[in-house]
Scaffold this active site. Structure first.
Site, mmCIF file in Angstrom:
data_model
loop_
_atom_site.group_PDB
_atom_site.id
_atom_site.type_symbol
_atom_site.label_atom_id
_atom_site.label_comp_id
_atom_site.label_asym_id
_atom_site.label_seq_id
_atom_site.Cartn_x
_atom_site.Cartn_y
_atom_site.Cartn_z
ATOM 1 N N CYS A 1 -4.205 0.996 15.319
ATOM 2 C CA CYS A 1 -5.623 1.203 14.971
ATOM 3 C C CYS A 1 -6.564 0.886 16.134
ATOM 4 O O CYS A 1 -7.718 1.314 16.134
ATOM 5 C CB CYS A 1 -5.998 0.362 13.754
ATOM 6 N N HIS B 1 -13.978 0.079 13.705
ATOM 7 C CA HIS B 1 -12.789 0.661 13.090
ATOM 8 C C HIS B 1 -12.934 0.469 11.584
ATOM 9 O O HIS B 1 -13.358 -0.592 11.123
ATOM 10 C CB HIS B 1 -11.535 -0.042 13.610
ATOM 11 N N ASN C 1 -8.919 4.438 6.032
ATOM 12 C CA ASN C 1 -8.563 3.973 7.378
ATOM 13 C C ASN C 1 -7.764 5.078 8.075
ATOM 14 O O ASN C 1 -6.614 5.325 7.729
ATOM 15 C CB ASN C 1 -7.741 2.689 7.240
HETATM 16 O O1 UT7 Z 1 -6.341 -1.061 10.357
HETATM 17 C C1 UT7 Z 1 -5.309 -1.956 10.572
HETATM 18 C C2 UT7 Z 1 -5.655 -3.291 10.116
HETATM 19 N N1 UT7 Z 1 -5.547 -3.381 8.694
HETATM 20 C C3 UT7 Z 1 -6.374 -4.125 8.036
HETATM 21 O O2 UT7 Z 1 -7.290 -4.664 8.608
HETATM 22 C C4 UT7 Z 1 -6.161 -4.357 6.574
HETATM 23 C C5 UT7 Z 1 -6.466 -5.765 6.259
HETATM 24 N N2 UT7 Z 1 -6.219 -6.154 4.903
HETATM 25 C C6 UT7 Z 1 -6.936 -5.699 3.845
HETATM 26 O O3 UT7 Z 1 -7.784 -4.859 3.983
HETATM 27 C C7 UT7 Z 1 -6.707 -6.356 2.505
HETATM 28 O O4 UT7 Z 1 -5.866 -7.465 2.676
HETATM 29 C C8 UT7 Z 1 -6.098 -5.411 1.443
HETATM 30 C C9 UT7 Z 1 -7.149 -4.396 1.009
HETATM 31 C C10 UT7 Z 1 -4.888 -4.704 2.015
HETATM 32 C C11 UT7 Z 1 -5.708 -6.213 0.199
HETATM 33 O O5 UT7 Z 1 -6.801 -6.932 -0.315
HETATM 34 P P1 UT7 Z 1 -6.676 -8.497 -0.631
HETATM 35 O O6 UT7 Z 1 -7.944 -8.890 -1.230
HETATM 36 O O7 UT7 Z 1 -6.253 -9.171 0.649
HETATM 37 O O8 UT7 Z 1 -5.533 -8.525 -1.721
HETATM 38 P P2 UT7 Z 1 -4.113 -9.246 -1.672
HETATM 39 O O9 UT7 Z 1 -3.192 -8.563 -0.731
HETATM 40 O O10 UT7 Z 1 -4.299 -10.716 -1.492
HETATM 41 O O11 UT7 Z 1 -3.607 -8.967 -3.134
HETATM 42 C C12 UT7 Z 1 -4.303 -9.462 -4.289
HETATM 43 C C13 UT7 Z 1 -3.687 -8.865 -5.536
HETATM 44 C C14 UT7 Z 1 -2.161 -8.990 -5.564
HETATM 45 O O12 UT7 Z 1 -1.791 -9.236 -6.906
HETATM 46 P P3 UT7 Z 1 -1.441 -10.712 -7.421
HETATM 47 O O13 UT7 Z 1 -0.312 -11.191 -6.560
HETATM 48 O O14 UT7 Z 1 -2.697 -11.495 -7.215
HETATM 49 O O15 UT7 Z 1 -1.093 -10.486 -8.849
HETATM 50 C C15 UT7 Z 1 -1.673 -7.637 -5.155
HETATM 51 O O16 UT7 Z 1 -0.390 -7.350 -5.653
HETATM 52 O O17 UT7 Z 1 -3.947 -7.444 -5.583
HETATM 53 C C16 UT7 Z 1 -2.706 -6.746 -5.775
HETATM 54 N N3 UT7 Z 1 -2.820 -5.435 -5.161
HETATM 55 C C17 UT7 Z 1 -3.324 -4.368 -5.807
HETATM 56 N N4 UT7 Z 1 -3.775 -4.218 -7.066
HETATM 57 C C18 UT7 Z 1 -4.224 -2.993 -7.423
HETATM 58 C C19 UT7 Z 1 -2.489 -5.068 -3.896
HETATM 59 N N5 UT7 Z 1 -2.750 -3.773 -3.723
HETATM 60 C C20 UT7 Z 1 -3.265 -3.304 -4.892
HETATM 61 C C21 UT7 Z 1 -3.724 -2.052 -5.318
HETATM 62 N N6 UT7 Z 1 -4.200 -1.945 -6.583
HETATM 63 N N7 UT7 Z 1 -3.740 -0.963 -4.518
#
Ligand code: UT7
Length: 323
Positions: free
Chosen positions: A114, A250, A280
């Site tokens: 990225c 980005h 993204n």
């Molecule tokens: O461009 C390259 C660099 N990439 C990035 O900068 C991405 C950086 N990360 C992010 O943008 C975020 O971490 C995400 C959008 C990927 C995830 O958001 P988050 O607030 O960090 O969520 P999390 O990974 O801590 O997950 C929270 C909950 C989990 O469930 P439990 O364990 O709390 O029950 C996940 O399983 O959300 C769940 N989850 C989803 N639920 C519904 C993860 N993906 C999804 C989804 N829909 N698509």
């Protein structure tokens, strides 16, 4: 003679096919509400079968040449930032060179995921300022949809396909005035590979693999590292961060963008955000966002623009440019 790398034009291309959050909620256990609240994404564009990264790149390159009032004959350097090349070799840049009918200048790809466009912009600037090349096409192009695991809701909802291109020209300082790339900052910490990578490749598996990400760990690294890079380029150029006209980040997550805005005391009306409609697009997101800002009349010639990115590697960086 002393040269600067000045932006002559930009171009963007998005594939026609659109995938909404509701479409995705039929494939994996997710919802429009979750995706919008956690990322800011509503929909993303996805390449159709047979539509390759080089096709998207060539469309964006032609648009950038048109915007610059130039033809492919005027280009003697093509750098394509991509993580999703058409083939293992030759470079996608070589294929783009042939597709747009450019002459036999230099052409190569850059792989910094990225952060690829920031790496490519900084590299092109060095080639142009060294006086060896006159005009460069710097392209960010991706078909990330091809390396997504469509059963992994943690990644498949985040990414989209697209391409954006800049035409940069070497101009003598007397001609460029205060325009041109002013500073860039590139970093990588390879100890953090496991946070974001693809689990396949030529040497390791002889397959393409899928994106694997510990999203929340990447998220935690993002605001600090991105802000560090932005402050570094502004310090090098002796410009207070808040003096920039436009922040073109980005587009990984609206919450990361907002975190940086808050940390660096920027205003929301300085931000160009395209994440809602594009997701993204990895190396393509910065030129796509820049083009959107130009197309709707916000970014004008002479404005001070700050770019930043972070991605797999981890890589991160920033560039400051008077356009
Ligand atoms: O461009 C390259 C660099 N990439 C990035 O900068 C991405 C950086 N990360 C992010 O943008 C975020 O971490 C995400 C959008 C990927 C995830 O958001 P988050 O607030 O960090 O969520 P999390 O990974 O801590 O997950 C929270 C909950 C989990 O469930 P439990 O364990 O709390 O029950 C996940 O399983 O959300 C769940 N989850 C989803 N639920 C519904 C993860 N993906 C999804 C989804 N829909 N698509």
């Amino acid at each position: 003679m002393s040269f600067k790398a000045v932006l002559r034009g930009c171009g963007a291309f998005l594939p026609e096919k659109v995938l909404t959050n509701d479409d995705l909620s039929k494939r994996v256990d997710t919802s429009d509400e979750w995706i919008r609240e956690r990322t800011g994404i509503r929909e993303r564009h996805v390449a159709s079968e047979g539509e390759l990264t080089s096709d998207l790149a060539a469309h964006a390159a032609r648009a950038a040449l048109k915007d610059a009032g130039l033809t492919a004959d005027d280009i003697d350097l093509i750098i394509v930032a991509t993580t999703t090349p058409d083939l293992t070799f030759p470079s996608t840049a070589a294929i783009v060179q042939a597709k747009i009918g450019a002459g036999a200048g230099a052409a190569f790809d850059i792989q910094a995921v990225c952060t690829g466009f920031v790496y490519a912009l900084s590299t092109a600037e060095k080639f142009l300022c060294a006086g060896q090349h006159k005009r460069a096409l710097v392209i960010g192009a991706e078909t990330f949809s091809r390396i997504l695991d469509w059963e992994d809701r943690g990644t498949c909802v985040l990414f989209g396909d697209g391409a954006g291109a800049f035409v940069l020209e070497a101009q003598e300082e007397s001609e460029a005035g205060d325009r041109g790339v002013m500073a860039s900052f590139l970093r990588c910490d390879g100890r953090l590979v496991d946070l974001l990578y693809v689990d396949g490749g030529v040497s390791a598996t002889q397959s393409t693999g899928y994106v694997r990400m510990q999203g929340n760990k990447v998220f935690r690294e993002a605001v600090t590292r991105i802000s560090q890079a932005m402050v570094a380029v502004c310090e090098e150029a002796n410009v207070p961060v808040t003096d920039i006209d436009w922040f073109v980040p980005h587009q990984a997550n609206e919450r990361i963008i907002q975190g940086v805005v808050k940390k660096l005391d920027l205003r929301n009306d300085q931000v160009i955000s395209t994440i809602a409609g594009q997701g993204n697009t990895s190396a393509a997101s910065i030129p796509l966002a820049y083009c959107a800002g130009v197309a709707d009349g916000r970014i004008k010639k002479g404005d001070l623009v700050l770019f930043e990115a972070m991605g797999g590697g981890l890589t991160w960086g920033a560039a400051l440019m008077r356009v």
